[in-house]
Design an enzyme around this catalytic site. Sequence first.
Site, PDB file in Angstrom:
ATOM      1  N   HIS A  21     -21.847  -0.193   0.915  1.00 48.71           N
ATOM      2  CA  HIS A  21     -21.991  -0.172  -0.560  1.00 48.71           C
ATOM      3  C   HIS A  21     -22.454  -1.378  -1.054  1.00 48.71           C
ATOM      4  O   HIS A  21     -23.041  -2.237  -0.056  1.00 48.71           O
ATOM      5  CB  HIS A  21     -20.628  -0.095  -1.459  1.00 48.71           C
ATOM      6  CG  HIS A  21     -19.742  -0.332  -0.991  1.00 48.71           C
ATOM      7  ND1 HIS A  21     -19.597  -2.283  -1.627  1.00 48.71           N
ATOM      8  CD2 HIS A  21     -18.689  -0.238  -0.675  1.00 48.71           C
ATOM      9  CE1 HIS A  21     -18.507  -2.665  -0.578  1.00 48.71           C
ATOM     10  NE2 HIS A  21     -17.373  -1.465  -0.424  1.00 48.71           N
ATOM     11  N   HIS A  24     -21.128  -4.541   0.249  1.00 53.28           N
ATOM     12  CA  HIS A  24     -21.641  -5.507   1.370  1.00 53.28           C
ATOM     13  C   HIS A  24     -23.053  -5.792   2.040  1.00 53.28           C
ATOM     14  O   HIS A  24     -23.415  -6.747   2.713  1.00 53.28           O
ATOM     15  CB  HIS A  24     -21.824  -4.190   2.638  1.00 53.28           C
ATOM     16  CG  HIS A  24     -20.338  -3.352   2.859  1.00 53.28           C
ATOM     17  ND1 HIS A  24     -20.263  -2.362   2.980  1.00 53.28           N
ATOM     18  CD2 HIS A  24     -19.200  -3.896   3.333  1.00 53.28           C
ATOM     19  CE1 HIS A  24     -18.852  -1.862   3.329  1.00 53.28           C
ATOM     20  NE2 HIS A  24     -17.676  -2.659   3.090  1.00 53.28           N
ATOM     21  N   CYS A 129       0.285  -3.290   4.967  1.00 51.63           N
ATOM     22  CA  CYS A 129      -0.882  -2.841   4.100  1.00 51.63           C
ATOM     23  C   CYS A 129      -2.131  -2.748   5.018  1.00 51.63           C
ATOM     24  O   CYS A 129      -2.681  -2.963   5.850  1.00 51.63           O
ATOM     25  CB  CYS A 129      -1.314  -4.192   3.126  1.00 51.63           C
ATOM     26  SG  CYS A 129      -2.971  -3.020   2.212  1.00 51.63           S
ATOM     27  N   CYS A 132      -5.711  -3.721   3.997  1.00 44.43           N
ATOM     28  CA  CYS A 132      -5.765  -5.264   4.028  1.00 44.43           C
ATOM     29  C   CYS A 132      -5.939  -5.654   5.750  1.00 44.43           C
ATOM     30  O   CYS A 132      -6.039  -6.515   5.892  1.00 44.43           O
ATOM     31  CB  CYS A 132      -4.663  -6.092   4.014  1.00 44.43           C
ATOM     32  SG  CYS A 132      -4.397  -5.938   1.426  1.00 44.43           S
ATOM     33  N   CYS A 146      -0.207  -3.064  -3.145  1.00 43.17           N
ATOM     34  CA  CYS A 146      -0.594  -4.255  -3.171  1.00 43.17           C
ATOM     35  C   CYS A 146      -1.960  -4.213  -4.221  1.00 43.17           C
ATOM     36  O   CYS A 146      -2.470  -2.880  -4.006  1.00 43.17           O
ATOM     37  CB  CYS A 146      -1.620  -3.675  -1.752  1.00 43.17           C
ATOM     38  SG  CYS A 146      -3.202  -4.554  -1.389  1.00 43.17           S
ATOM     39  N   HIS A 149      -5.483  -2.931  -2.882  1.00 39.23           N
ATOM     40  CA  HIS A 149      -5.406  -1.073  -2.965  1.00 39.23           C
ATOM     41  C   HIS A 149      -4.538  -0.259  -3.574  1.00 39.23           C
ATOM     42  O   HIS A 149      -5.123   0.662  -3.323  1.00 39.23           O
ATOM     43  CB  HIS A 149      -5.301  -1.054  -0.574  1.00 39.23           C
ATOM     44  CG  HIS A 149      -6.501  -1.744  -0.540  1.00 39.23           C
ATOM     45  ND1 HIS A 149      -6.167  -3.214  -0.018  1.00 39.23           N
ATOM     46  CD2 HIS A 149      -7.853  -2.171   0.441  1.00 39.23           C
ATOM     47  CE1 HIS A 149      -6.418  -3.831   0.709  1.00 39.23           C
ATOM     48  NE2 HIS A 149      -7.812  -2.571   0.548  1.00 39.23           N
ATOM     49  N   LYS A 298     -13.283  -2.429 -10.786  1.00 34.23           N
ATOM     50  CA  LYS A 298     -13.467  -2.263  -9.563  1.00 34.23           C
ATOM     51  C   LYS A 298     -13.983  -1.207  -8.518  1.00 34.23           C
ATOM     52  O   LYS A 298     -14.352  -0.338  -9.360  1.00 34.23           O
ATOM     53  CB  LYS A 298     -12.034  -2.370  -8.253  1.00 34.23           C
ATOM     54  CG  LYS A 298     -11.051  -4.148  -8.379  1.00 34.23           C
ATOM     55  CD  LYS A 298     -10.459  -3.614  -7.326  1.00 34.23           C
ATOM     56  CE  LYS A 298     -11.066  -3.954  -5.835  1.00 34.23           C
ATOM     57  NZ  LYS A 298     -10.611  -4.232  -4.738  1.00 34.23           N
ATOM     58  N   LYS A 301     -13.434   4.060  -4.389  1.00 28.74           N
ATOM     59  CA  LYS A 301     -13.981   5.478  -3.971  1.00 28.74           C
ATOM     60  C   LYS A 301     -13.909   6.904  -4.889  1.00 28.74           C
ATOM     61  O   LYS A 301     -14.224   7.484  -4.961  1.00 28.74           O
ATOM     62  CB  LYS A 301     -14.272   5.451  -2.780  1.00 28.74           C
ATOM     63  CG  LYS A 301     -14.710   6.390  -1.865  1.00 28.74           C
ATOM     64  CD  LYS A 301     -14.942   6.202   0.076  1.00 28.74           C
ATOM     65  CE  LYS A 301     -13.409   6.366   0.775  1.00 28.74           C
ATOM     66  NZ  LYS A 301     -13.968   5.958   2.132  1.00 28.74           N
TER      67      LYS A 301
HETATM   68  N1  MSP Z   1     -13.883  -5.873   8.381  1.00 24.66           N
HETATM   69  C1  MSP Z   1     -13.383  -7.010   7.768  1.00 24.66           C
HETATM   70  C2  MSP Z   1     -13.934  -8.441   8.100  1.00 24.66           C
HETATM   71  C3  MSP Z   1     -13.665  -9.016   9.262  1.00 24.66           C
HETATM   72  S1  MSP Z   1     -15.407 -10.192   9.659  1.00 24.66           S
HETATM   73  C4  MSP Z   1     -13.621 -10.894  10.863  1.00 24.66           C
HETATM   74  C5  MSP Z   1     -13.349  -6.719   6.395  1.00 24.66           C
HETATM   75  N2  MSP Z   1     -14.456  -5.527   6.168  1.00 24.66           N
HETATM   76  S2  MSP Z   1     -14.856  -5.053   4.662  1.00 24.66           S
HETATM   77  O1  MSP Z   1     -15.683  -3.566   5.018  1.00 24.66           O
HETATM   78  O2  MSP Z   1     -13.889  -5.029   3.821  1.00 24.66           O
HETATM   79  O3  MSP Z   1     -15.716  -5.783   4.060  1.00 24.66           O
HETATM   80  C6  MSP Z   1     -15.481  -7.359   3.502  1.00 24.66           C
HETATM   81  C7  MSP Z   1     -16.726  -7.445   2.953  1.00 24.66           C
HETATM   82  O4  MSP Z   1     -17.513  -6.670   2.122  1.00 24.66           O
HETATM   83  C8  MSP Z   1     -16.301  -8.333   1.588  1.00 24.66           C
HETATM   84  O5  MSP Z   1     -15.465  -9.204   2.622  1.00 24.66           O
HETATM   85  C9  MSP Z   1     -17.549  -9.343   1.098  1.00 24.66           C
HETATM   86  O6  MSP Z   1     -18.417  -9.381   2.359  1.00 24.66           O
HETATM   87  C10 MSP Z   1     -17.826  -7.189   0.975  1.00 24.66           C
HETATM   88  N3  MSP Z   1     -17.560  -6.629  -0.209  1.00 24.66           N
HETATM   89  C11 MSP Z   1     -16.993  -5.972   0.001  1.00 24.66           C
HETATM   90  N4  MSP Z   1     -16.335  -5.228  -1.930  1.00 24.66           N
HETATM   91  C12 MSP Z   1     -17.542  -5.937  -1.936  1.00 24.66           C
HETATM   92  C13 MSP Z   1     -17.213  -6.371  -3.545  1.00 24.66           C
HETATM   93  N5  MSP Z   1     -16.782  -5.243  -4.837  1.00 24.66           N
HETATM   94  N6  MSP Z   1     -19.334  -7.173  -4.578  1.00 24.66           N
HETATM   95  C14 MSP Z   1     -18.635  -7.583  -3.782  1.00 24.66           C
HETATM   96  N7  MSP Z   1     -18.763  -8.138  -2.043  1.00 24.66           N
HETATM   97  C15 MSP Z   1     -17.526  -6.947  -0.712  1.00 24.66           C
HETATM   98  O7  MSP Z   1     -12.400  -6.594   5.429  1.00 24.66           O
END
Ligand code: MSP
Length: 525
Positions: A21, A24, A129, A132, A146, A149, A298, A301
């Site tokens: 999304h 990412h 959690c 997390c 949490c 979440h 936020k 989904k």
């Molecule tokens: N798998 C772990 C990360 C492991 S790294 C060794 C994880 N994955 S995640 O799919 O949840 O991705 C989290 C990351 O996605 C955030 O730290 C950020 O980079 C990005 N984002 C997810 N949601 C976001 C927003 N709403 N806004 C900005 N970035 C966000 O955590």
Amino acid sequence: MSEPRTFYVTTPIYYVNAPPHLGHAYTTVVGDVLTRFYRLAGYDTFFLTGTDEHGDKVVQAAAERQMSPKAYADEISNLFQSLWPRLNISNNRFIRTTDEEHKRVVQSILQAVYDKGDIYFGEYAGHYCVGCERFVTENELVDGKCPDHQKEPEFRKEKNYFFAMSKYQQWLVEHIRANPDFIRPERYRNKALSSLEEPLGDLCISRPKKRLSWGIPLPFDADYVTYVWFDALINYLTGVGYPSDSMYRAFWPEANHLIAKDILIPHGIYWPTMLQAAGIKPFVHLNVHGYWNIEGGKMSKSQGMIVDPFELSETYGVDAFRYFLMREMVFGLDANFSESALVGRLNSDLANDLGNLLSRSLAMVTKYFKGTVRQPADPGKEDEKLRDHALKVVDSFESDMKALGFHKALMGTWELVGHVNKYIDEMAPWSLAKDPDQKDRLATVLYNTLECLRIISCLIVPFMPQTGEKMWTQLGMDGSICDQCVKDMKAWGRVRAGQIIQRGAPLFPRRDPTESDGQKDSQTR
Ligand code: MSP
């Protein structure tokens, strides 16, 4: 000591429990913009991204789809891998934690830390959690849930292996204090330091295989698999060929990790202590950004509020999408996403300011000089003012980019765009063209305009690679914009007399602002 000339940037490896999304896309675009900028600045760069595929979260998501974790991970990992080329992401490697090479690296580090005596067997009871993928403390919960979440954590009591993280607490506090840019911006450094005011405790780094088999087996006990965070963080080493590859020697520890604030604790606390225990130097920077929210809330989904980067880049063009992300968010702070704001920036900054500047300039070169650049005469006061501004912008751009001030770097660039537009209005080439005695003056004004556009094309190219290249071609420049460096940008006079411009289609067709409201629902799902 001279600055190291290597630059290694990483994104988090994304969980394969849901499709990519906006969040990412943002972090990955930041990684790409930085990589492209550091390449321009003459650094050897390495850009790593990938997917995080083990753990409870992925097992649960796969079960909901009645798929095996591996088949599910393949499907979602492929979605990420197909998104990045569409967003023009120039990563050097895409890593998956299910790669055999990564499993070997994780096991070698576990063994080293175990042999050192920093991993022990014990029992732990606590609140876990799944969102997390970690045990959370009572202090972190809001109304028993949490806050990230919105779920009550599960109570778990298990015999497991523990990493003696607490042993490294004092070292970490001192390291963060001695290296003010280790975690940046400052608000996140302070957050990490404040959580280190509490006793750290040790980190449970295993899961019994009988409960969770989807993970990397511990090398010293076949009944257990590795805790997903201990496995995932190590991707940053595997990615550059730890322990023996020349890439590893070239790029570690010059690592710049990019993350959002949600995963500050694992990156700011678990990761440096893990490295310290394994006898590996800590990374240089952990760069933490804020969250993209939708309508102040936020992205969620369950409420159908997920912004799809595939659709947005398709609808508005990849460069407009990248520009919007980088211009709109102040790195470190939260930002609001709305499609109408994107269309607003597209129409004003991109179509009106930049696109018009290029097309009106090239139209005049065509009309007055049949498309050929003429030699400028000696500069006047206004010409010097414009040149000095352009060169100053390159300097501030460089320092803003190094400090992750992307919005500032773009604001500075657009001040120059504005100055060139004003310069044209004031110099009025259309009037000069009417007077044969002003031919040299006309040539000078158009030359200075094109020279600024050349510099602007290089400044924007890390953000909008296609647009930078289109401008370069339309200006009739020799060679490839990809071979330019910051030094070239600062060398005033690279546009040659005699070069022939190549007018093309407008850079950014304007969008109807009312369209975006109607489309809003189709972009969020
Ligand atoms: N798998 C772990 C990360 C492991 S790294 C060794 C994880 N994955 S995640 O799919 O949840 O991705 C989290 C990351 O996605 C955030 O730290 C950020 O980079 C990005 N984002 C997810 N949601 C976001 C927003 N709403 N806004 C900005 N970035 C966000 O955590």
